[in-house]
Motif scaffolding. Structure first.
Motif, PDB file in Angstrom:
ATOM      1  N   ASP A 132       0.873  -1.173   0.000  1.00  0.00           N
ATOM      2  CA  ASP A 132       0.000   0.000   0.000  1.00  0.00           C
ATOM      3  C   ASP A 132       0.911   1.224   0.000  1.00  0.00           C
ATOM      4  O   ASP A 132       1.930   1.226   0.693  1.00  0.00           O
ATOM      5  N   TYR A 133       0.562   2.243  -0.751  1.00  0.00           N
ATOM      6  CA  TYR A 133       1.327   3.492  -0.750  1.00  0.00           C
ATOM      7  C   TYR A 133       0.547   4.516   0.052  1.00  0.00           C
ATOM      8  O   TYR A 133      -0.461   5.036  -0.411  1.00  0.00           O
ATOM      9  N   ASP A 165       4.300  11.607  -4.526  1.00  0.00           N
ATOM     10  CA  ASP A 165       5.322  10.744  -5.118  1.00  0.00           C
ATOM     11  C   ASP A 165       6.543  10.672  -4.201  1.00  0.00           C
ATOM     12  O   ASP A 165       6.852  11.625  -3.492  1.00  0.00           O
ATOM     13  N   GLY A 166       7.225   9.542  -4.268  1.00  0.00           N
ATOM     14  CA  GLY A 166       8.425   9.368  -3.461  1.00  0.00           C
ATOM     15  C   GLY A 166       8.099   9.234  -1.982  1.00  0.00           C
ATOM     16  O   GLY A 166       8.950   9.473  -1.132  1.00  0.00           O
ATOM     17  N   ASP A 188       3.799   7.161  -9.124  1.00  0.00           N
ATOM     18  CA  ASP A 188       4.838   6.133  -8.946  1.00  0.00           C
ATOM     19  C   ASP A 188       4.329   4.862  -8.257  1.00  0.00           C
ATOM     20  O   ASP A 188       5.105   4.103  -7.693  1.00  0.00           O
ATOM     21  N   ILE A 189       3.016   4.641  -8.328  1.00  0.00           N
ATOM     22  CA  ILE A 189       2.462   3.425  -7.701  1.00  0.00           C
ATOM     23  C   ILE A 189       2.959   2.200  -8.473  1.00  0.00           C
ATOM     24  O   ILE A 189       2.917   2.164  -9.703  1.00  0.00           O
ATOM     25  N   HIS A 207       9.995   1.573  -4.611  1.00  0.00           N
ATOM     26  CA  HIS A 207      10.370   0.394  -3.830  1.00  0.00           C
ATOM     27  C   HIS A 207      10.665  -0.817  -4.710  1.00  0.00           C
ATOM     28  O   HIS A 207      10.785  -1.934  -4.199  1.00  0.00           O
ATOM     29  N   PHE A 208      10.744  -0.620  -6.028  1.00  0.00           N
ATOM     30  CA  PHE A 208      11.113  -1.755  -6.893  1.00  0.00           C
ATOM     31  C   PHE A 208      12.418  -1.468  -7.633  1.00  0.00           C
ATOM     32  O   PHE A 208      12.874  -2.306  -8.379  1.00  0.00           O
ATOM     33  N   GLU A 209      12.951  -0.209  -7.501  1.00  0.00           N
ATOM     34  CA  GLU A 209      14.150   0.127  -8.274  1.00  0.00           C
ATOM     35  C   GLU A 209      15.327  -0.674  -7.732  1.00  0.00           C
ATOM     36  O   GLU A 209      15.386  -1.018  -6.578  1.00  0.00           O
TER      37      GLU A 209
END
Ligand code: AMP
Ligand code: GLY
Length: 416
Positions: free
Chosen positions: A208-209, A214-215, A409-410, A414-416
């Motif tokens: 969940d974001y 963003d960020g 950025d959803i 956290h995937f970079e």
């Protein structure tokens, strides 16, 4: 089979949809529901003012089982009352719903059962709360249901003072104590399990974001989007969470003699020292439900009916291997306030995604307008994360209303 979902938001729209699409095609009802939900579910007839009258209305309509969507009804004893009257209910009884309703109750449970979590102290008043803060950042939590608004991450003394003033002096959330928690860092993950009397099944993990911008910048919200996939976290980590958190919690419920039939939601922080449990919820997450439920196949309705009756039959459902991305569109002013009556444009032009309504209503001309903070969730799927992101963003770009707010950025952060 007649099933009723209790609640009115995006999660309940997703639950109602998943139930209606079940292989056994139940008749789906909702209370209190919303205009959008009533396109799929029937409105429960009868006057409802409290839990007892709600259960009476269910009996009158011949409802076979009940799914508690919103925590507030469970904390008021919905499952206790409905079960007493012979209506199996998915969602825990009042005592077990304390795992969500009281953060202190939850922390004591976690410590009693050696479930990894951060350290904490409890304070009764402003002065003892201030003196319990040993360093910054610190996490202050009001001990009660506060619709996601009762948590403050304070990076300095003046932020702590202003939150504690809201709690103890202004009484913003009513009476209650404050927990002072160790600040933990890392990406978060939501692991939700269906639990029925000591048996459990873990659903597709989600993230969940929670921040508005963003960020992960800006204010905490009820959730600006979510990503879900069987491979969101690797297998070893999921087994560790299963063993140390989910199984330990389910075993703890049994050893504490706490009746639990419902979704148990573990909100986890993946710290450098391993996963740590931040909180329990005693229902599906919102917006996690909107991301996860489209991935559930089979007979979800019979599955919940059986599980609410004490028999977890895992084979009744299956989980799709694809990725799911849920984008929330929020109204102007959210989360501090919200704006109603802005006309929503483009709903008819989206294709190949699901649109769940969280805060909408129909105006006199029959158009959907905003009616709350979180307004819509647009949910797209893909064989991989990138294509799910593309799909949901492309379709969500067709939907707009004045002042709408959304993150870009959803499913990416956290995937970079
Ligand atoms: P909760 O309602 O307890 O889940 O808290 C809401 C959000 O606040 C969580 O999803 C986290 O983003 C954040 N949070 C809660 N507890 C902590 C903690 N101990 N350290 C850092 N962030 C936290
Ligand atoms: N997504 C967080 C919650 O449902 O509480």
């Amino acid at each position: 089979m007649k099933v009723i979902v209790v609640g009115k938001g995006g999660r309940e729209h997703a639950l109602v949809t998943a139930l209606a699409e079940s292989e056994s095609s139940p008749e789906v009802y909702c209370y209190p529901g919303s205009d959008a939900i009533f396109e799929t579910a029937k409105q429960l007839p009868g006057e409802v003012s409290d839990v007892d009258s709600l259960v009476q209305a269910m009996l009158h309509e011949g409802i076979d089982f009940c799914v508690g969507g919103e925590e507030s009804w469970l904390a008021k004893g919905l499952a206790d009352r409905a079960r007493e009257k012979g209506i199996p209910t998915w969602g825990p009884v009042k005592e077990s719903a304390q795992l969500e309703a009281s953060k202190e109750f939850a922390k004591e449970f976690m410590f009693r059962h050696n479930i990894p979590t951060g350290s904490y102290e409890v304070a009764n008043d402003y002065e003892s709360a201030m003196s319990a803060i040993k360093k910054y950042p610190t996490v202050l939590k009001f001990d009660g249901l506060a619709a996601g608004k009762g948590v403050a991450i304070c990076s300095n003394e003046s932020e702590a003072e202003s939150f504690l003033k809201e709690v103890y002096i202004d009484g913003r959330f009513g009476d209650g104590r404050v927990l002072i928690e160790e600040f933990l860092e890392g990406p978060e993950v939501s692991v939700i399990a269906a639990v029925s009397d000591g048996e459990y099944q873990i659903f597709t993990p989600a993230r969940d974001y929670k921040r508005l911008g963003d960020g992960d910048e800006g204010l905490n919200t009820g959730g600006m989007g979510a990503v879900a996939s069987r491979v969101l976290i690797d297998k070893d980590l999921l087994s560790l969470i299963d063993r140390e958190v989910i199984k330990a919690s389910v075993d703890g419920l049994i050893s504490d003699d706490m009746d639990f039939r419902g979704f148990l939601y573990a909100g986890l922080m993946l710290t450098e020292d391993g996963p740590k449990l931040l909180e329990y919820n005693c229902r599906f997450g919102d917006p996690e439900a909107q991301a996860v439920l489209p991935l559930v196949g089979g007979d979800f309705s019979s599955y919940l009916f059986e599980a609410a009756s004490g028999s977890l039959q895992q084979d009744l459902i299956s989980f799709d291997e694809s990725w799911s991305i849920c984008l929330v569109l929020a109204s102007a002013g959210y989360p501090n306030s919200s704006r109603n009556d802005d006309v929503i444009r483009g709903l008819d032009s989206v294709e190949g995604v699901r649109v769940y309504h969280a805060g909408t209503k129909k105006n006199e001309s029959g158009e959907y307008v905003t009616n709350g903070g979180r307004v819509l969730a647009v949910v797209g799927r893909g064989d991989d994360r990138e294509s799910a992101v593309r799909n949901s963003y492309n379709e969500a770009s067709k939907v707009s209303f004045d002042g709408d707010q959304r993150r870009s950025d959803i499913g990416q952060m956290h995937f970079e």
